[in-house]
Design a protein around this motif. Sequence first.
Motif, PDB file in Angstrom:
ATOM      1  N   LYS A 215    -106.242 -90.756  40.515  1.00 49.93           N
ATOM      2  CA  LYS A 215    -106.611 -92.106  40.101  1.00 49.93           C
ATOM      3  C   LYS A 215    -107.406 -92.066  38.806  1.00 49.93           C
ATOM      4  N   SER A 216    -107.497 -93.210  38.149  1.00 52.92           N
ATOM      5  CA  SER A 216    -108.226 -93.307  36.888  1.00 52.92           C
ATOM      6  C   SER A 216    -109.692 -92.912  37.084  1.00 52.92           C
ATOM      7  N   GLY A 217    -110.218 -92.121  36.138  1.00 47.67           N
ATOM      8  CA  GLY A 217    -111.620 -91.714  36.193  1.00 47.67           C
ATOM      9  C   GLY A 217    -111.889 -90.552  37.125  1.00 47.67           C
ATOM     10  N   GLU A 218    -110.819 -89.872  37.556  1.00 50.59           N
ATOM     11  CA  GLU A 218    -110.990 -88.744  38.473  1.00 50.59           C
ATOM     12  C   GLU A 218    -110.684 -87.405  37.802  1.00 50.59           C
ATOM     13  N   THR A 219    -111.281 -86.373  38.352  1.00 54.01           N
ATOM     14  CA  THR A 219    -110.977 -85.004  37.951  1.00 54.01           C
ATOM     15  C   THR A 219    -110.574 -84.237  39.204  1.00 54.01           C
ATOM     16  N   VAL A 220    -109.953 -83.095  38.990  1.00 57.67           N
ATOM     17  CA  VAL A 220    -109.373 -82.350  40.110  1.00 57.67           C
ATOM     18  C   VAL A 220    -109.803 -80.886  40.073  1.00 57.67           C
ATOM     19  N   GLU A 221    -110.042 -80.330  41.247  1.00 59.06           N
ATOM     20  CA  GLU A 221    -110.277 -78.895  41.377  1.00 59.06           C
ATOM     21  C   GLU A 221    -109.363 -78.355  42.467  1.00 59.06           C
ATOM     22  N   ILE A 222    -109.060 -77.063  42.381  1.00 60.07           N
ATOM     23  CA  ILE A 222    -108.124 -76.449  43.326  1.00 60.07           C
ATOM     24  C   ILE A 222    -108.749 -75.197  43.922  1.00 60.07           C
ATOM     25  N   SER A 223    -108.516 -74.984  45.198  1.00 58.18           N
ATOM     26  CA  SER A 223    -109.180 -73.896  45.911  1.00 58.18           C
ATOM     27  C   SER A 223    -108.524 -72.544  45.663  1.00 58.18           C
ATOM     28  N   ASP A 224    -109.239 -71.502  46.088  1.00 51.32           N
ATOM     29  CA  ASP A 224    -108.632 -70.172  46.152  1.00 51.32           C
ATOM     30  C   ASP A 224    -107.518 -70.203  47.189  1.00 51.32           C
ATOM     31  N   LEU A 225    -106.773 -69.116  47.287  1.00 51.19           N
ATOM     32  CA  LEU A 225    -105.602 -69.083  48.153  1.00 51.19           C
ATOM     33  C   LEU A 225    -105.957 -69.111  49.646  1.00 51.19           C
ATOM     34  N   LEU A 226    -105.170 -69.881  50.385  1.00 46.40           N
ATOM     35  CA  LEU A 226    -105.244 -69.948  51.842  1.00 46.40           C
ATOM     36  C   LEU A 226    -103.907 -69.481  52.394  1.00 46.40           C
ATOM     37  N   GLU A 227    -103.933 -68.695  53.463  1.00 44.72           N
ATOM     38  CA  GLU A 227    -102.681 -68.178  54.006  1.00 44.72           C
ATOM     39  C   GLU A 227    -102.437 -68.681  55.413  1.00 44.72           C
TER      40      GLU A 227
ATOM     41  N   LYS B 277    -107.139 -60.926  48.933  1.00 42.94           N
ATOM     42  CA  LYS B 277    -107.130 -61.904  47.831  1.00 42.94           C
ATOM     43  C   LYS B 277    -106.864 -63.331  48.296  1.00 42.94           C
ATOM     44  N   TYR B 278    -106.833 -63.530  49.604  1.00 40.80           N
ATOM     45  CA  TYR B 278    -106.676 -64.874  50.142  1.00 40.80           C
ATOM     46  C   TYR B 278    -107.494 -64.978  51.433  1.00 40.80           C
ATOM     47  N   PHE B 279    -107.565 -66.183  51.987  1.00 38.23           N
ATOM     48  CA  PHE B 279    -108.342 -66.418  53.197  1.00 38.23           C
ATOM     49  C   PHE B 279    -107.403 -66.881  54.294  1.00 38.23           C
ATOM     50  N   ASP B 280    -107.460 -66.214  55.451  1.00 37.84           N
ATOM     51  CA  ASP B 280    -106.574 -66.587  56.550  1.00 37.84           C
ATOM     52  C   ASP B 280    -107.344 -66.687  57.864  1.00 37.84           C
ATOM     53  N   ILE B 281    -106.649 -67.055  58.920  1.00 35.67           N
ATOM     54  CA  ILE B 281    -107.289 -67.294  60.222  1.00 35.67           C
ATOM     55  C   ILE B 281    -107.890 -66.021  60.793  1.00 35.67           C
ATOM     56  N   ASN B 282    -107.274 -64.873  60.517  1.00 33.73           N
ATOM     57  CA  ASN B 282    -107.799 -63.605  61.009  1.00 33.73           C
ATOM     58  C   ASN B 282    -109.169 -63.301  60.394  1.00 33.73           C
ATOM     59  N   MET B 283    -109.301 -63.513  59.086  1.00 40.24           N
ATOM     60  CA  MET B 283    -110.577 -63.324  58.403  1.00 40.24           C
ATOM     61  C   MET B 283    -111.610 -64.327  58.924  1.00 40.24           C
ATOM     62  N   LEU B 284    -111.175 -65.552  59.126  1.00 41.97           N
ATOM     63  CA  LEU B 284    -112.086 -66.602  59.617  1.00 41.97           C
ATOM     64  C   LEU B 284    -112.688 -66.196  60.957  1.00 41.97           C
ATOM     65  N   GLU B 285    -111.833 -65.766  61.882  1.00 43.24           N
ATOM     66  CA  GLU B 285    -112.304 -65.441  63.227  1.00 43.24           C
ATOM     67  C   GLU B 285    -113.259 -64.249  63.228  1.00 43.24           C
ATOM     68  N   LYS B 286    -112.993 -63.249  62.377  1.00 41.56           N
ATOM     69  CA  LYS B 286    -113.874 -62.077  62.305  1.00 41.56           C
ATOM     70  C   LYS B 286    -115.231 -62.450  61.704  1.00 41.56           C
ATOM     71  N   LEU B 287    -115.203 -63.216  60.623  1.00 39.92           N
ATOM     72  CA  LEU B 287    -116.452 -63.598  59.966  1.00 39.92           C
ATOM     73  C   LEU B 287    -117.230 -64.622  60.786  1.00 39.92           C
ATOM     74  N   LEU B 288    -116.509 -65.410  61.578  1.00 42.04           N
ATOM     75  CA  LEU B 288    -117.162 -66.439  62.387  1.00 42.04           C
ATOM     76  C   LEU B 288    -118.129 -65.824  63.398  1.00 42.04           C
ATOM     77  N   LEU B 289    -117.798 -64.649  63.905  1.00 43.71           N
ATOM     78  CA  LEU B 289    -118.666 -63.967  64.869  1.00 43.71           C
ATOM     79  C   LEU B 289    -120.011 -63.607  64.241  1.00 43.71           C
ATOM     80  N   ILE B 290    -119.965 -63.077  63.007  1.00 40.33           N
ATOM     81  CA  ILE B 290    -121.209 -62.700  62.322  1.00 40.33           C
ATOM     82  C   ILE B 290    -121.956 -63.956  61.880  1.00 40.33           C
TER      83      ILE B 290
END
Length: 280
Positions: free
Chosen positions: A20-32, A167-180
């Motif tokens: 939309k008018s007056g907006e800027t955009v950013e894009i995330s790192d990779l998700l798998e 080089k990307y973020f996936d559910i396996n990484m999420l679950e391992k890091l979530l514990l810590i």
Amino acid sequence: MSTYSLPTREVLECIKQYIKSGETVEISDLLENNSILYREVIFFKKWSKNNSKVPLGYLYINEKNEIISQKTLKERLAKLAYFLEIFYNTENKSCIVNTFEDETKVKKDNDNYRLMTEGLEILTKDGNMDSQQVKQMVLKLPGIREESNEILKSFMAKAKEYRDEKKYFDINMLEKLLLIYREALSINLKKIRLVYSAKECYENINKISKKKRKQIFTRFNYKLNKSLTKTSYMMDFFIKVVNSCETISRKTDLQYFKYLETIEKTNIDNRVKLNRSKKN
């Protein structure tokens, strides 16, 4: 480190009908997800008060820059994107890494605790028993901070290891890091409970320390005045912690983590809710 960057011209071309008018955009790192790579797109105002970044909308795109419309997939990607921010995006105040205290912060805290302890000892000698209770509480804080820093070091090491490998973020990484991550939050809850345990003392100590600073002898004694000033300042801080965390401090660990899960789900659902449609 930010987990978002400016999109390429190719991406902008594909999503231009959503901006939309007056907006800027950013894009995330990779998700798998299921061996396919995606990115989250966030829309912000170009100009905002205090340069604050309040998301106005989201999109999810695949490697071919195609817009994702399937709700279930958007929900999975929103969850990944949310935790990618919480685990890695140090520009986000909620990022767990920001709670790590480096040597400079530790030294500053130790100086504050030392001055506050001196001030509390002065008040104890005057017969104020609340100050003795708070002193015992304060003496336990460095131990909890050390415990917190150790688990955060472990978290950051694992987070870096996983990202360097994939080089990307996936559910396996999420679950391992979530514990810590949960362990780090549990230690933080311990700190909140400790500060809350002396909640009945802070107002009285604050009042008495301010009164004593106004006395002639104290006013012209730099060392005493400095200690009492720090004591008063830290009481104000503890009062704020008590007021903002009162509900949390009364929860059991199980209740606390259920509470957190509710907040996380709300934030993730909000990303899906704000998913963009094409401009009319």
